[in-house]
Design an enzyme around this catalytic site. Structure first.
Site, PDB file in Angstrom:
ATOM      1  N   GLU A 143       0.960 -30.786   2.756  1.00 38.54           N
ATOM      2  CA  GLU A 143       1.622 -29.625   3.370  1.00 38.54           C
ATOM      3  C   GLU A 143       2.785 -29.230   2.470  1.00 38.54           C
ATOM      4  O   GLU A 143       3.515 -30.092   1.970  1.00 38.54           O
ATOM      5  CB  GLU A 143       2.131 -29.964   4.777  1.00 38.54           C
ATOM      6  CG  GLU A 143       2.947 -28.861   5.424  1.00 38.54           C
ATOM      7  CD  GLU A 143       3.503 -29.270   6.785  1.00 38.54           C
ATOM      8  OE1 GLU A 143       2.760 -29.949   7.543  1.00 38.54           O
ATOM      9  OE2 GLU A 143       4.670 -28.953   7.083  1.00 38.54           O
TER      10      GLU A 143
ATOM     11  N   GLU B   1      12.318 -24.199   5.871  1.00 42.19           N
ATOM     12  CA  GLU B   1      12.502 -24.480   7.295  1.00 42.19           C
ATOM     13  C   GLU B   1      13.989 -24.430   7.581  1.00 42.19           C
ATOM     14  O   GLU B   1      14.815 -24.792   6.739  1.00 42.19           O
ATOM     15  CB  GLU B   1      11.965 -25.860   7.664  1.00 42.19           C
ATOM     16  CG  GLU B   1      10.448 -25.969   7.666  1.00 42.19           C
ATOM     17  CD  GLU B   1       9.981 -27.339   8.119  1.00 42.19           C
ATOM     18  OE1 GLU B   1       9.513 -27.453   9.268  1.00 42.19           O
ATOM     19  OE2 GLU B   1      10.108 -28.296   7.327  1.00 42.19           O
TER      20      GLU B   1
END
Length: 478
Positions: free
Chosen positions: A290, A295
């Site tokens: 991933e 974020e």
């Protein structure tokens, strides 16, 4: 007093002042303003007397340096007596200059050596700069996606519709409605909202399979229940939001990604710009990898873990969920004197066979940099077995590529999550109103909305442009 011929006298040591013609008689102790009060009209040799008696203004001999006698006064008095100091001028040719007659051959190196050193230093600097620029990898890129959001392009983007929390225990239901995902004035908005209170305050079943809208094959992701029975805290997701991806419309294997976006503002919001593999070639998450380009958290900068003033990048990789080595490839970057929700920023990724890095606004402002110079299995230093005794096998090194699993096609995801129970919001930090391990987590969050909902001033992730490029210079492994 005694009289003397030719006038009066006073005993030695006394003072005598004679008034000028038609002037006011002077009292003893009164200075005569008709002469220099500093006694420099005439400078006498030490011990001299004026007519009529001693000069009352002469400095005592012990208080005057010998050099003061015979020197001119600063007030312009004319000197008397012999002048002890006077200037001389040396006539041209009288002073010998042997250095002109015979030049020291070593003397020229005093100039030559520093100049030579400067030129050598500049040459070395130029070579180093040239070599550095020459060594920078410059790939050719081909456009895969460039979306300025004149409309919502359903050929590229897919809205994910689920209620299962996406493995993180998130508190939102993602929808396919324009309430949560829409395009306005050339910008894409992914906006979280409150869940319908009627679905929480009464017994309800939220079944996304009934209308065929659920995008997951797992029933847990498609069905949610509210049970108001005493002691039962089960509720449907307390908020709604959006999550979209390019899995059907755009993916890359090595290349670049840039997303120009303004992050949301509001407590317990979790915006993300990230990538997943199109196919789980090496196994289920996180074995196939991933890539988290960005974020953040919607909380303000006072939040203990960092709020919307922090952007985080990470890679997730490991042989199983318990051995995800993301912490070895995780870096944060703080916004400079501002927040990422105050305006638009470019969140980018550059990815090749040999390296992967993320950046904010400029490729020079890197967040995460990972150099694929060793096999990731070796870098992870994973244990021989997991907690239940199952032996861990190396799922990557058989490819003989050091960047595995980041050697497959990945697609882009944009979303705004709300809350969660995976530790992204740590327990007991900055007034967090739920505990991750509590079965009442969602309900506790819902009941605390009077505290967190007013902070949702600008809760949307606002995106003005998304660009994706495929590395296409012939050096990629297609």
């Amino acid at each position: 007093m005694e009289q003397d011929q030719g006038g009066s006298r006073q005993p030695a040591g006394s003072f005598s002042f004679v008034s000028t013609t038609n002037g006011t008689p002077l009292r003893p102790g009164t200075p005569n303003t008709d002469r220099n009060p500093f006694g420099d009209d005439r400078i006498e040799p030490q011990g001299s007397q004026q007519a009529g008696g001693l000069n009352p203004f002469t400095s005592p001999s012990v208080s005057r340096p010998a050099s003061s006698f015979g020197s001119s006064s600063a007030l312009g008095g004319a000197p008397r007596g012999q002048r002890y100091f006077h200037s001389r001028r040396v006539k041209k040719g009288e002073v010998e200059k042997p250095w002109l007659a015979k030049v020291d051959p070593k003397e020229k190196w005093v100039t030559i050596l520093p100049v030579l050193g400067i030129f050598v230093g500049l040459a070395i600097s130029g070579i180093l700069i040239w070599d550095g620029l020459r060594s920078v990898v410059k790939h050719k890129y081909c456009v895969v996606l460039e979306d300025n959001f004149e409309t919502f392009n359903t050929n590229v983007w897919t809205k994910e519709v689920q209620v299962g929390g996406f493995g993180n225990g998130e508190f939102q239901q993602t929808t396919n409605t324009e309430e949560n995902v829409y395009v306005q004035n050339g910008h894409l908005f992914i906006k979280p909202t409150l869940q319908d209170a009627a679905l929480i305050n009464k017994d309800n079943v939220l079944n996304l399979t009934a209308d065929g809208s659920c995008t997951s094959k797992l029933s847990f992701d498609c069905v949610a229940v509210t049970n108001t029975t005493a002691g039962n805290a089960t509720i449907v997701p307390p908020t709604k939001s959006g999550r979209i991806n390019t899995k059907r419309g755009a993916s890359i294997k090595y290349g670049r990604v840039e997303v120009v976006a303004k992050l949301p503002e509001g407590d317990w919001l979790w915006p993300a710009i990230w990538m997943l593999p199109v196919d789980e070639t090496y196994g289920p998450w996180p074995i196939s990898g991933e890539i988290d380009i960005m974020e953040s958290r919607g909380n303000n900068r006072s939040y203990a873990q960092g709020g919307n003033n922090i952007a985080s990048s990470a890679l997730h990789w490991g042989p199983d969920v318990a051995n995800d080595a993301w912490w070895r490839t995780n870096v944060k970057r703080e916004a400079l004197h501002t927040t990422y929700s105050a305006g638009f920023n470019t969140f980018g990724l550059e990815w090749s066979q040999k390296y992967l890095f993320t950046y904010v606004n400029s490729r020079l402002l890197q967040v995460l940099y990972t150099n694929f110079d060793e096999y990731l299995w070796d870098r992870g230093n994973f244990p021989a077995a997991n907690s239940n005794g199952t032996r861990l096998e190396d799922p990557w090194s058989q490819t003989k590529r050091k960047n595995t699993p980041f050697d497959q096609k990945f697609y882009l995801i944009l979303n705004v999550a709300v809350g969660g129970t995976n530790g992204w919001f740590e327990d007991s930090k900055s007034g967090k109103p739920w505990l991750d391990s509590s079965p009442n987590a969602k309900k506790d969050f819902w009941n605390a909305q009077d505290k967190w909902f007013p902070t949702w001033k600008n809760p949307a992730l606002e995106v003005s442009k998304v660009s994706m490029w495929q590395q296409c210079d012939g050096n990629e492994e297609l």
